[in-house]
Scaffold this motif. Structure first.
Motif, PDB file in Angstrom:
ATOM      1  N   ALA A  79     -91.911  23.773   8.752  1.00 38.09           N
ATOM      2  CA  ALA A  79     -90.740  24.646   8.855  1.00 38.09           C
ATOM      3  C   ALA A  79     -90.021  24.755   7.519  1.00 38.09           C
ATOM      4  CB  ALA A  79     -89.785  24.109   9.922  1.00 38.09           C
ATOM      5  N   GLU A  80     -89.948  23.631   6.802  1.00 38.34           N
ATOM      6  CA  GLU A  80     -89.283  23.638   5.494  1.00 38.34           C
ATOM      7  C   GLU A  80     -90.086  24.447   4.482  1.00 38.34           C
ATOM      8  OE1 GLU A  80     -89.280  19.485   5.162  1.00 38.34           O
ATOM      9  OE2 GLU A  80     -87.334  19.187   6.152  1.00 38.34           O
ATOM     10  N   LYS A 124     -90.584  29.167   1.043  1.00 41.15           N
ATOM     11  CA  LYS A 124     -91.371  30.338   0.641  1.00 41.15           C
ATOM     12  C   LYS A 124     -90.583  31.625   0.829  1.00 41.15           C
ATOM     13  CE  LYS A 124     -96.004  28.545   1.628  1.00 41.15           C
ATOM     14  NZ  LYS A 124     -97.216  28.744   2.454  1.00 41.15           N
ATOM     15  N   GLU A 125     -89.956  31.754   1.977  1.00 42.75           N
ATOM     16  CA  GLU A 125     -89.198  32.976   2.262  1.00 42.75           C
ATOM     17  C   GLU A 125     -88.058  33.161   1.272  1.00 42.75           C
ATOM     18  OE1 GLU A 125     -87.963  32.564   6.286  1.00 42.75           O
ATOM     19  OE2 GLU A 125     -89.888  33.260   7.132  1.00 42.75           O
ATOM     20  N   MET A 126     -87.347  32.088   0.998  1.00 45.23           N
ATOM     21  CA  MET A 126     -86.222  32.171   0.071  1.00 45.23           C
ATOM     22  C   MET A 126     -86.676  32.555  -1.337  1.00 45.23           C
ATOM     23  SD  MET A 126     -84.537  30.349  -2.507  1.00 45.23           S
ATOM     24  CE  MET A 126     -85.034  28.658  -2.286  1.00 45.23           C
ATOM     25  N   LEU A 127     -87.723  31.912  -1.816  1.00 39.57           N
ATOM     26  CA  LEU A 127     -88.214  32.215  -3.157  1.00 39.57           C
ATOM     27  C   LEU A 127     -88.805  33.611  -3.240  1.00 39.57           C
ATOM     28  CD1 LEU A 127     -89.848  28.807  -4.118  1.00 39.57           C
ATOM     29  CD2 LEU A 127     -87.710  29.747  -4.979  1.00 39.57           C
ATOM     30  N   GLU A 187     -90.041  31.653  -8.729  1.00 36.60           N
ATOM     31  CA  GLU A 187     -91.141  30.716  -8.616  1.00 36.60           C
ATOM     32  C   GLU A 187     -90.610  29.335  -8.966  1.00 36.60           C
ATOM     33  OE1 GLU A 187     -93.597  30.533 -12.615  1.00 36.60           O
ATOM     34  OE2 GLU A 187     -93.599  32.559 -11.804  1.00 36.60           O
ATOM     35  N   ALA A 188     -91.120  28.328  -8.289  1.00 34.80           N
ATOM     36  CA  ALA A 188     -90.573  26.983  -8.457  1.00 34.80           C
ATOM     37  C   ALA A 188     -91.382  26.174  -9.456  1.00 34.80           C
ATOM     38  CB  ALA A 188     -90.547  26.264  -7.112  1.00 34.80           C
ATOM     39  N   SER A 189     -90.680  25.495 -10.346  1.00 37.66           N
ATOM     40  CA  SER A 189     -91.341  24.562 -11.250  1.00 37.66           C
ATOM     41  C   SER A 189     -91.227  23.127 -10.728  1.00 37.66           C
ATOM     42  CB  SER A 189     -90.745  24.647 -12.648  1.00 37.66           C
ATOM     43  OG  SER A 189     -89.374  24.296 -12.624  1.00 37.66           O
TER      44      SER A 189
END
Length: 1113
Positions: A445-446, A451-454, A460-462
């Motif tokens: 769920a997290e 994913k949806e938020m980004l 994109e997350a580092s």
């Protein structure tokens, strides 16, 4: 496995994606790199003929940057989770299919991975085999081949990639019998198999499908067995043999039909040609056709015949029975021996009954191979391929990322060029292991919420990890910390967003222990404990440096880390395109919630690598793009709001030296523009033309420049802002005095900006002050035309007379200066502007020789003199003409002056003596037919004139005089006068239009050798004139540019011109007569027959295409 020379793969082949498979193609593009095979062959061209733009883009794109995503070939757009790494390698990590489904790659990372692979293909192909050799599990080779091939489709490098491995196979077996080629599961075999499956499956369905359906479904009870040991009744063998040969014949008929040869995918034909050429190169004494056949039969046709269900050639759920499988095996044996040209013998003695058939039909199949090769030799390498083949999936990206991470060191040992560039690209991808660990770090769920938020924020997350927060001594909770390329987020356990802040709003990053992290933003702070504190600090600093490498230290967030030894050194990004402008611009768009202008990004990264002049205006000519970001501003936002991130990106950028904003409102971006000018230290040129900014706004900008002790702007264009007053010009004057530009202001364009006398007095005072303060003034270009100076012209004249400048260009035209003030102005120019090369005095009417004599004093240095509308008397004209230099290449503009017959007679007398004048502009000069006759007769013996403009200067009085004028023009065309450009367009009045009278002159150009540009528009000469022009074009070999609109040209005229351009090869610029075509299509009324409209459109398209083809010769 040995590798062929790098040059084999040193180029690319254009492959245009299409919605469905097709054999259509267009002409190949050229390349500077060549293959090691015969240069005369089309197959070599297929591998070596490159898409110059693709190769150049790869060579020109520095690390960390990519050409804008949407302009690239069809690629899947996703979002990435990645964590940068400082280590050279990472441990082997496996990802199951469920975890792999959670991996995502952003557009940047997707492009970066493909850039890396493209680097190997274009710069270091010897690395390519290592992707396979370093993989211990050979079961993965097919997956690797599939993924790498997909990336070649996306970047149009497929055929050279395939050829490289085919040639490597030939080199490896060059000392052995060719029968050993492609027999084992080599890399080349895997790649060929993958290529044939991707490109050739539909063709197999069409060609083999019906016959295989008959064998396996309709006739499944029949047997083709010819082995006596496997049949109960030997008498059945003859019947079985007939059935077997019938099916073989059926396959041969399908394969060898001309229509089916035409339908074969062109890439497969070209690969067959590769086999032919390489066979001749490595086995020159052996027949090459069986080797070609081994590719086509052994690798392409026989596998699906043997196992049709695996290739989808049977209905779903159906498979060959043991009996039909045996039938299929026998068919493949016959086809393979036909391909090799070998009869059966030895252990397959039972097949010898088919040898007569083999002997008879082998030439047929070999003839088929020759047809394939012949077709390939005329096949364009600009292939049209299925767009689905260009889609690079997450699986493909994951596999390449894994191989790069696991074998980075080993791969780099094979890199011999631009190794640093490649290392930076690989490092920019970040850690593969952290991407994989994401699947196990968060619950499903997290993961979904992250994913949806980004995705919504196009981030994109580092880094993604847990941060422990102590609310009280006894209450502790964990939150998710996400570090993006632009923003930092926190989320609750479960996935609800808590806070987010942009890195530009980060005030301080501190950590007093190896487990503490504290982020202080302008409006909130985040603090907590984690065993990855140093990793978090590194990721934040690295993301900031990637976006804002040019930002001064004082504008960066404060870094307070204890001990200081924990602060790791981060290498600055490599030399990105245009100083990394696009990355900074996108970050600024993210900060201001403004949609990214994709056109701007693409242009910057593809067209500006050698252009340091940034013209913003061209990016706002079309409608602003619809925002896709959920935090994007309303579509009602004007272009000015979109300027803010651009201007702020320029502030942080040191690449661009010139900024141009024209015909674009900047009032809403005034703050950003003034801040940029207050801080930028690299711009040397600034153009703000017609930007609808008030006097107060310009005052703010000039004060910002004056207060910037590092501002080095030396060229300023503020023309067409005609509401400036004394405050703005006073502030500009302040910058003139205080500028840090090494030579001060060099160029200043103030045309059409002010009618305030006080303002101009302030400006003139500043000009004097600038000289006193610096001891010199280097203004060499000054345009103050189209202004009203009032009494300030006195101060301006005094400054011009002072010589406190180095003026080479001066424009004071259209300033309504008259009388004694004009006399003073001209005498000041003569006195103090002795270095002038260009002087423009448009509409400053001179009626006395005392006035014009000031100009004649400058003739020794002038190369361009504009007296448009400035000649008031015959005496002034004579004074000017007689003073022109005897040598040189002066451009003289005396247009828009009413020149009477006496002036024409003067021109007739002086024309032969104008030996220092190469360009004369007499447009709109009221010469009339008589005057033009006199002018032209005088030019007949002129040997220096290159350009003559007599647009709108014709005037009909009598037919005999017009005829005399045309005869004079014909003589001019036949004379030795070296005119290259002749502009003789008709004017708006009927008397200024030559009509059919012009026909003899057009015909006289047939044998003219000097004229390469002519303007004969606006004469209403109709179809007869167009036909005359068409005949001239069939003989003339000099004309390259023709303007011919507004001549009432009809369908007959267009047809004649179209036909003439099939003969003529020199016309390279001939704009379509748009007004005539519009009149033909609309006729000014409704009801024009559709057939006429279609005919006109067709002719127009063919004329345009012919001219384009000439231009490309």
């Amino acid at each position: 496995m040995s590798s062929p020379s790098a040059s084999v793969l040193g180029s690319t082949t254009t492959q245009q994606p299409t919605s469905s498979s097709s054999s259509a193609s267009s002409s190949p593009s050229s390349s500077a790199l060549s293959t090691s095979s015969s240069s005369s062959s089309t197959a070599a061209a297929a591998a070596a003929t490159a898409t110059a733009t693709a190769t150049a883009a790869a060579a020109a794109t520095p690390s960390g940057t990519t050409a804008y995503a949407e302009e690239r070939s069809h690629k899947r757009r996703t979002v990435v989770f990645y964590q940068p790494t400082r280590t050279s390698t990472v441990p082997d990590t496996t990802v199951d299919k469920q975890q792999q489904g959670n991996l995502m790659y952003s557009p940047r990372e997707s492009d970066l991975l493909q850039d890396i692979f493209h680097f190997f293909i274009t710069k270091c192909p010897s690395v390519l085999p290592q992707f396979f050799n370093l993989c211990e599990n050979k079961d993965q080779w097919e997956d690797i081949a599939d993924s790498l091939l997909t990336m070649t489709f996306a970047r149009s490098t497929t055929l050279p990639f395939v050829r490289y491995f085919i040639q490597a196979e030939f080199e490896q077996h060059s000392a052995s019998y060719p029968g050993s080629l492609f027999r084992e599961n080599s890399i080349a075999t895997k790649i060929i198999k993958s290529y044939l499956r991707k490109v050739g499956s539909k063709y197999l369905t069409d060609i083999l499908g019906p016959t295989l359906h008959e064998i396996c479904i309709t006739d499944r009870k029949l047997t083709y067995e010819v082995d006596p040991s496997k049949v109960e009744n030997p008498e059945e063998i003859e019947t079985n043999k007939s059935l077997l040969l019938a099916k073989v014949e059926s396959f041969l008929t399908k394969l060898t039909s001309t229509s089916n040869i035409d339908k074969m995918p062109p890439g497969i034909k070209i690969i067959a040609l590769f086999f032919s050429e390489l066979s001749k190169q490595y086995y020159p004494d052996i027949n090459f056709l069986p080797i070609v056949g081994s590719f086509l039969m052994l690798r392409y046709f026989n596998p699906p015949i043997f196992s049709p269900e695996q290739y989808g050639l049977l209905p779903k759920g159906k498979a060959a029975s043991p009996k039909t499988r045996r039938n299929l095996i026998l068919i493949t044996k016959v086809l393979q021996n036909l391909s090799n040209g070998n009869t059966f013998k030895g252990k397959e003695a039972f097949m010898q009954c088919l040898n007569a058939y083999i002997t008879e039909k082998a030439p047929v199949l070999h003839g088929y191979f020759k047809q394939i090769l012949a077709a390939a030799s005329t096949t364009s390498t600009n292939l049209v391929i299925d767009s689905d083949l260009c889609v690079v999936s997450v699986k493909d990206l994951h596999l390449l990322h894994m191989l790069l991470s696991q074998h980075k060191v080993a791969l780099l040992t094979h890199v011999t060029v631009d190794r640093r560039e490649l290392e930076e690209k690989i490092d920019a991808l970040g850690s593969y292991s952290s991407k994989v660990s994401f699947a196990s770090t968060l619950a499903a769920a997290e993961q979904k919420h992250v994913k949806e938020m980004l995705t919504q924020r196009q981030e994109e997350a580092s880094y993604i990890g847990w941060l422990t927060i102590s609310k009280t001594k006894s209450v502790v909770k964990k939150i998710i910390l996400i570090i993006g390329m632009n923003r930092i987020f926190t989320m609750k356990k479960g996935g609800k967003l808590l806070k987010e802040g942009h890195s530009l709003d980060l005030v301080e990053l501190s950590s007093n222990t190896p487990t503490e992290v504290k982020l202080v933003f302008k409006s909130f702070e985040i603090s907590g404990e984690t065993d990855q504190a140093d990793e978090i600090i590194f990721c934040i600093r690295r993301a900031f440096l990637y976006n804002f490498s040019g930002i001064p230290e004082e504008f960066r967030f404060k870094l307070n880390i204890t001990p200081v030894s924990r602060i790791e050194t981060i290498d600055a990004p490599g030399l990105a395109i245009c100083g990394g402008f696009v990355g900074t611009y996108k970050a600024m768009c993210n900060y201001h919630n403004v949609p990214v202008n994709s056109s701007l990004c693409w242009d910057i990264e593809n067209l500006y690598s050698n252009n340091r002049n940034f013209d913003i205006s061209c990016f706002f000519s079309d409608e602003v793009e619809e925002p896709t970001n959920i935090v994007a501003t309303s579509l009602m936002a004007t272009a000015t709001s979109y300027l803010v991130p651009i201007l702020q990106a320029i502030w942080h950028n040191s690449y661009f030296l010139s900024l141009v904003i024209k015909d674009t409102k900047v009032d809403k971006a005034l703050g950003a523009l003034s801040e940029m000018l207050r801080l930028n230290n690299t711009l040397t040129s600034l153009s703000l033309v017609n930007v609808s900014l008030s006097d107060r706004g310009f005052t703010t900008l000039f004060e910002a420049m004056a207060n910037n002790q590092q501002c080095i702007i030396e060229s300023i264009d503020i023309s067409d802002n005609n509401y400036l007053e004394d405050k703005a010009l006073t502030a500009l004057g302040l910058y003139l005095v205080s500028t840090q530009a090494p030579k001060g202001i060099i160029s200043l364009n103030m045309s059409n900006i002010c009618s305030n006398t006080k303002a101009w007095i302030s400006f003139a005072t500043a000009l004097f002050s600038s000289f006193k303060m610096k001891g010199s003034c280097h203004i060499c270009q000054l345009d103050i035309s189209h202004n009203r100076f009032g009494d300030a012209i006195t101060q301006i004249s005094q400054w011009l007379a002072s010589g406190q400048h180095t003026l080479k260009y001066l424009n004071v035209g259209y300033t309504s200066v008259t009388g004694q003030k004009l006399m003073n102005l001209l005498s000041s120019i003569a006195k103090g502007c002795r270095s002038l090369t260009t002087l423009e005095l448009g509409a400053l009417k001179m009626s006395k020789i005392e006035e014009s004599s000031n100009i004649t004093q400058l003739m020794g240095t002038l190369t361009e003199l504009n007296l448009s509308g400035s000649i008031g008397t015959h005496a002034v004209l004579q004074d000017i003409l007689q003073a022109t230099p005897k040598e040189g290449s002066m451009k003289l503009n005396v247009s828009t002056n009413s020149i009477p017959i006496s002036g024409a007679q003067l021109l007739n007398t002086i024309a032969p003596k104008l030996t220092g004048v190469t360009h004369i502009d007499l447009a709109d000069s009221d010469l009339g037919d008589d005057g033009i006759t006199l002018l032209v007769e005088g030019l007949l013996i002129n040997t220096t004139l290159n350009s003559l403009n007599i647009n709108s200067s014709f005037g009909f009085s009598k037919a005999s005089k017009r005829d005399a004028m045309i005869k004079a023009m014909c003589k001019l065309a036949a004379s030795d006068c070296p005119i290259e450009t002749l502009k003789m367009a008709g004017g708006p009045k009927n008397t200024q239009q030559l009509g059919r009278h012009i026909l003899p002159f057009i015909q006289s150009l047939a044998h003219n050798k000097s004229m390469n540009e002519i303007d004969i528009s606006g004469h209403q000469f109709g179809n007869n004139g167009a036909i005359a022009l068409s005949k001239t074009l069939q003989l003339n070999t000099a004309l390259s540019t023709i303007y011919w609109d507004d001549n009432l040209t009809g369908v007959m005229g267009l047809t004649a011109i179209n036909q003439s351009l099939r003969v003529n090869q020199t016309v390279r610029c001939m704009p379509l007569p748009v007004n005539d075509i519009t009149l033909l299509i609309t006729g000014g009324v409704t009801g024009i027959p559709e057939e006429i409209k279609r005919n006109v459109k067709t002719l127009s398209a063919e004329i345009q295409q012919a001219v384009i083809s000439h231009a490309n010769m």
